[in-house]
Structure formats: C-alpha cells, structure tokens
Scaffold this motif. Structure first.
Motif, PDB file in Angstrom:
ATOM      1  N   LEU A 125     -28.503   2.744  13.534  1.00 44.02           N
ATOM      2  CA  LEU A 125     -28.028   2.807  14.910  1.00 44.02           C
ATOM      3  C   LEU A 125     -28.423   4.105  15.595  1.00 44.02           C
ATOM      4  O   LEU A 125     -28.684   4.127  16.800  1.00 44.02           O
ATOM      5  CB  LEU A 125     -26.510   2.644  14.944  1.00 44.02           C
ATOM      6  N   THR A 126     -28.486   5.182  14.841  1.00 42.05           N
ATOM      7  CA  THR A 126     -28.860   6.475  15.408  1.00 42.05           C
ATOM      8  C   THR A 126     -30.223   6.397  16.085  1.00 42.05           C
ATOM      9  O   THR A 126     -30.460   7.014  17.127  1.00 42.05           O
ATOM     10  CB  THR A 126     -28.851   7.548  14.313  1.00 42.05           C
ATOM     11  N   ASP A 127     -31.122   5.622  15.502  1.00 40.05           N
ATOM     12  CA  ASP A 127     -32.468   5.490  16.051  1.00 40.05           C
ATOM     13  C   ASP A 127     -32.658   4.246  16.914  1.00 40.05           C
ATOM     14  O   ASP A 127     -33.466   4.259  17.847  1.00 40.05           O
ATOM     15  CB  ASP A 127     -33.491   5.445  14.905  1.00 40.05           C
ATOM     16  N   GLU A 128     -31.921   3.176  16.629  1.00 42.45           N
ATOM     17  CA  GLU A 128     -32.265   1.870  17.185  1.00 42.45           C
ATOM     18  C   GLU A 128     -31.190   1.266  18.091  1.00 42.45           C
ATOM     19  O   GLU A 128     -31.356   0.143  18.585  1.00 42.45           O
ATOM     20  CB  GLU A 128     -32.552   0.896  16.042  1.00 42.45           C
ATOM     21  N   ALA A 129     -30.100   1.973  18.339  1.00 45.78           N
ATOM     22  CA  ALA A 129     -29.002   1.381  19.106  1.00 45.78           C
ATOM     23  C   ALA A 129     -29.416   0.874  20.482  1.00 45.78           C
ATOM     24  O   ALA A 129     -28.968  -0.204  20.893  1.00 45.78           O
ATOM     25  CB  ALA A 129     -27.845   2.375  19.222  1.00 45.78           C
ATOM     26  N   LEU A 180     -19.935  -1.644  13.939  1.00 50.88           N
ATOM     27  CA  LEU A 180     -21.354  -1.326  13.925  1.00 50.88           C
ATOM     28  C   LEU A 180     -22.114  -1.992  15.068  1.00 50.88           C
ATOM     29  O   LEU A 180     -23.342  -1.932  15.112  1.00 50.88           O
ATOM     30  CB  LEU A 180     -21.971  -1.743  12.574  1.00 50.88           C
ATOM     31  N   ALA A 181     -21.412  -2.623  15.984  1.00 54.20           N
ATOM     32  CA  ALA A 181     -22.070  -3.159  17.171  1.00 54.20           C
ATOM     33  C   ALA A 181     -22.701  -2.008  17.948  1.00 54.20           C
ATOM     34  O   ALA A 181     -22.132  -0.916  18.057  1.00 54.20           O
ATOM     35  CB  ALA A 181     -21.068  -3.907  18.040  1.00 54.20           C
ATOM     36  N   ALA A 182     -23.882  -2.247  18.497  1.00 53.52           N
ATOM     37  CA  ALA A 182     -24.601  -1.187  19.204  1.00 53.52           C
ATOM     38  C   ALA A 182     -23.794  -0.634  20.371  1.00 53.52           C
ATOM     39  O   ALA A 182     -23.795   0.580  20.618  1.00 53.52           O
ATOM     40  CB  ALA A 182     -25.942  -1.707  19.685  1.00 53.52           C
ATOM     41  N   ALA A 183     -23.089  -1.497  21.099  1.00 54.39           N
ATOM     42  CA  ALA A 183     -22.303  -1.031  22.247  1.00 54.39           C
ATOM     43  C   ALA A 183     -21.197  -0.070  21.816  1.00 54.39           C
ATOM     44  O   ALA A 183     -20.932   0.934  22.490  1.00 54.39           O
ATOM     45  CB  ALA A 183     -21.704  -2.226  22.990  1.00 54.39           C
ATOM     46  N   VAL A 184     -20.552  -0.360  20.688  1.00 50.59           N
ATOM     47  CA  VAL A 184     -19.496   0.530  20.178  1.00 50.59           C
ATOM     48  C   VAL A 184     -20.097   1.877  19.794  1.00 50.59           C
ATOM     49  O   VAL A 184     -19.564   2.946  20.145  1.00 50.59           O
ATOM     50  CB  VAL A 184     -18.800  -0.116  18.964  1.00 50.59           C
ATOM     51  N   ARG A 189     -20.964   7.686  20.809  1.00 47.15           N
ATOM     52  CA  ARG A 189     -21.880   8.823  20.944  1.00 47.15           C
ATOM     53  C   ARG A 189     -21.797   9.447  22.336  1.00 47.15           C
ATOM     54  O   ARG A 189     -21.747  10.672  22.460  1.00 47.15           O
ATOM     55  CB  ARG A 189     -23.322   8.356  20.664  1.00 47.15           C
ATOM     56  N   ALA A 190     -21.810   8.609  23.381  1.00 50.79           N
ATOM     57  CA  ALA A 190     -21.833   9.138  24.744  1.00 50.79           C
ATOM     58  C   ALA A 190     -20.433   9.422  25.279  1.00 50.79           C
ATOM     59  O   ALA A 190     -20.200  10.463  25.896  1.00 50.79           O
ATOM     60  CB  ALA A 190     -22.554   8.152  25.669  1.00 50.79           C
ATOM     61  N   GLY A 191     -19.507   8.498  25.034  1.00 48.60           N
ATOM     62  CA  GLY A 191     -18.170   8.645  25.595  1.00 48.60           C
ATOM     63  C   GLY A 191     -17.305   9.637  24.859  1.00 48.60           C
ATOM     64  O   GLY A 191     -16.536  10.387  25.474  1.00 48.60           O
ATOM     65  N   HIS A 192     -17.417   9.652  23.527  1.00 49.64           N
ATOM     66  CA  HIS A 192     -16.582  10.548  22.714  1.00 49.64           C
ATOM     67  C   HIS A 192     -17.375  11.679  22.058  1.00 49.64           C
ATOM     68  O   HIS A 192     -16.802  12.477  21.322  1.00 49.64           O
ATOM     69  CB  HIS A 192     -15.875   9.736  21.622  1.00 49.64           C
ATOM     70  N   ARG A 193     -18.682  11.694  22.299  1.00 48.88           N
ATOM     71  CA  ARG A 193     -19.560  12.735  21.744  1.00 48.88           C
ATOM     72  C   ARG A 193     -19.412  12.854  20.227  1.00 48.88           C
ATOM     73  O   ARG A 193     -19.338  13.947  19.667  1.00 48.88           O
ATOM     74  CB  ARG A 193     -19.301  14.081  22.425  1.00 48.88           C
ATOM     75  N   MET A 194     -19.342  11.702  19.578  1.00 52.81           N
ATOM     76  CA  MET A 194     -19.201  11.690  18.126  1.00 52.81           C
ATOM     77  C   MET A 194     -20.556  11.858  17.448  1.00 52.81           C
ATOM     78  O   MET A 194     -21.533  11.192  17.809  1.00 52.81           O
ATOM     79  CB  MET A 194     -18.579  10.372  17.654  1.00 52.81           C
TER      80      MET A 194
END
Length: 215
Positions: A125-129, A180-184, A189-194
């Motif tokens: 997901l880090t690369d392909e989300a 593991l859904a791409a939207a989640v 990553r963007a909303g919670h800066r995880m």
C-alpha cells in the motif's frame, strides 16, 4: 464449527493451485501485445506525472497512440486499466505468500504467516495505494469481485482455520482485510499522518485482539 473450518482449511489450501496468478496474460497476437504494452506504458507515465487524476482514458489513448475504444475493449474501464498496471506487483506478492520463504511463505507457524502477510500488504500500500484506490472504488463492490481479493481472503481463511479451528474464518478473513483497503490507508496517511510502521503496529493489535478472543 470445527468440522466446517476443517473443510474451509482444505478448500483454502487448494486455492493457490486452482486459481492462476492474477495478471497472467493469455497468448495474444504480436500487434495486440504491442498495443497492450503501449497502453500500460502511457498509463504508468500519466500516473507518475499527474497521480490518479491523470489516469483518464482519453489521455491514455492519446499518449499511447491508440483509439480510446481499444482501451475500453481491452481493459473494460478505468479500474480494469489500474488493475492491469498492478498485475506484476500482484503476481510477485502472490508468489511470495504462496511459494516464497517464511514467514510470508510456507514453513512458518500460522500466526507468524498471518502477521507477515498483513505487514507485506501495508508495504504494498505504501507504494501502490493510489492505483489500488482506483481499482477498488470504481464500483461499490469492485474490491471484492477481482481474483486478487478472493485469493487473499482464501489464504487468510486457511491460516485462521489452522490456528483456531472453532473460529469463523470466513468472517475474520474479511475483518483482517478491511483495514487494508486503499481508501483507509490513504486516509490514515493523509488525515492522521500515520507512518506505515504505526499502521503495522495497529494491525498487530487487531490481530492479537482477535486471536486472544478466539482462544
């Protein structure tokens, strides 16, 4: 439930040999193969330059030098084109958990393989989300109707049935794949800066909690 899960375990173990690797392209004419490669190269270039918003069928056709109808006939829709761009990565991922070295592949205990699979998926997901988001959200059920999800689900189902024969392996496999859904992932990553390692730690907590309740 125990007898049901024994049957599920046998079924899931057989899935790897029954389903071809996603992305395996059947034999085709040389001109069709060339067109396919031109289309995928153009699509990859537009994704690299403009992100998911750049993956417009008309723009891909123009850059590839083919008619837009050719793309629709070949890939069906934008989600099908995104899935085709993901095929090689999906094949590598499948080969890893079906036949690769442990703990992702065979040879490690089921709990270690579960954790390794979930972590490897976060790495993907880090690369392909962004591409996965297109493939998974084009229609309401898009994520669940492709062969990749079916194989991932069957793999987890088999590991869960091996680890906890009395568990509802069908439900739990879906439950473990849901985060593991791409939207989640993109929201985290963007909303919670995880950071991905924080996401992996959270998934570990879910996994441990599920298995502890089932023991």
């Amino acid at each position: 439930m125990r007898e049901v899960n024994r049957n599920l375990f046998r079924y899931a173990r057989s899935v790897g040999s029954q389903l071809p690797l996603v992305g395996a392209v059947p034999a085709e004419r040389a001109d069709a193969a060339r067109n396919r490669e031109k289309i995928l190269k153009a699509a990859a270039q537009l994704m690299a330059e403009h992100g998911p918003e750049g993956l417009a069928m008309d723009d891909v056709a123009a850059l590839a030098g083919v008619g837009v109808g050719t793309i629709y006939r070949r890939f069906g829709d934008r989600a099908g084109l995104a899935q085709a761009l993901l095929d090689r990565a999906e094949q590598r991922f499948q080969a890893g958990f079906l036949h690769g070295p442990p703990p992702l592949g065979p040879g490690a205990p089921a709990d270690q393989r579960l954790r390794a699979f979930l972590h490897a998926y976060v790495d993907r997901l880090t690369d392909e989300a962004p591409l996965l988001l297109i493939a998974e959200t084009n229609t309401p059920m898009a994520r669940f109707t492709n062969g990749a999800y079916a194989l991932h689900h069957a793999h987890l189902m088999g590991l869960i049935a091996e680890l906890r024969p009395d568990a509802d392996a069908v439900y739990l496999a879906d439950a473990l794949l849901a985060p593991l859904a791409a939207a989640v992932f993109l929201h985290q990553r963007a909303g919670h800066r995880m950071h991905p390692e924080r996401i992996k730690a959270g998934i570990d907590g879910l996994l441990i909690g599920q298995l502890d309740r089932l023991s």
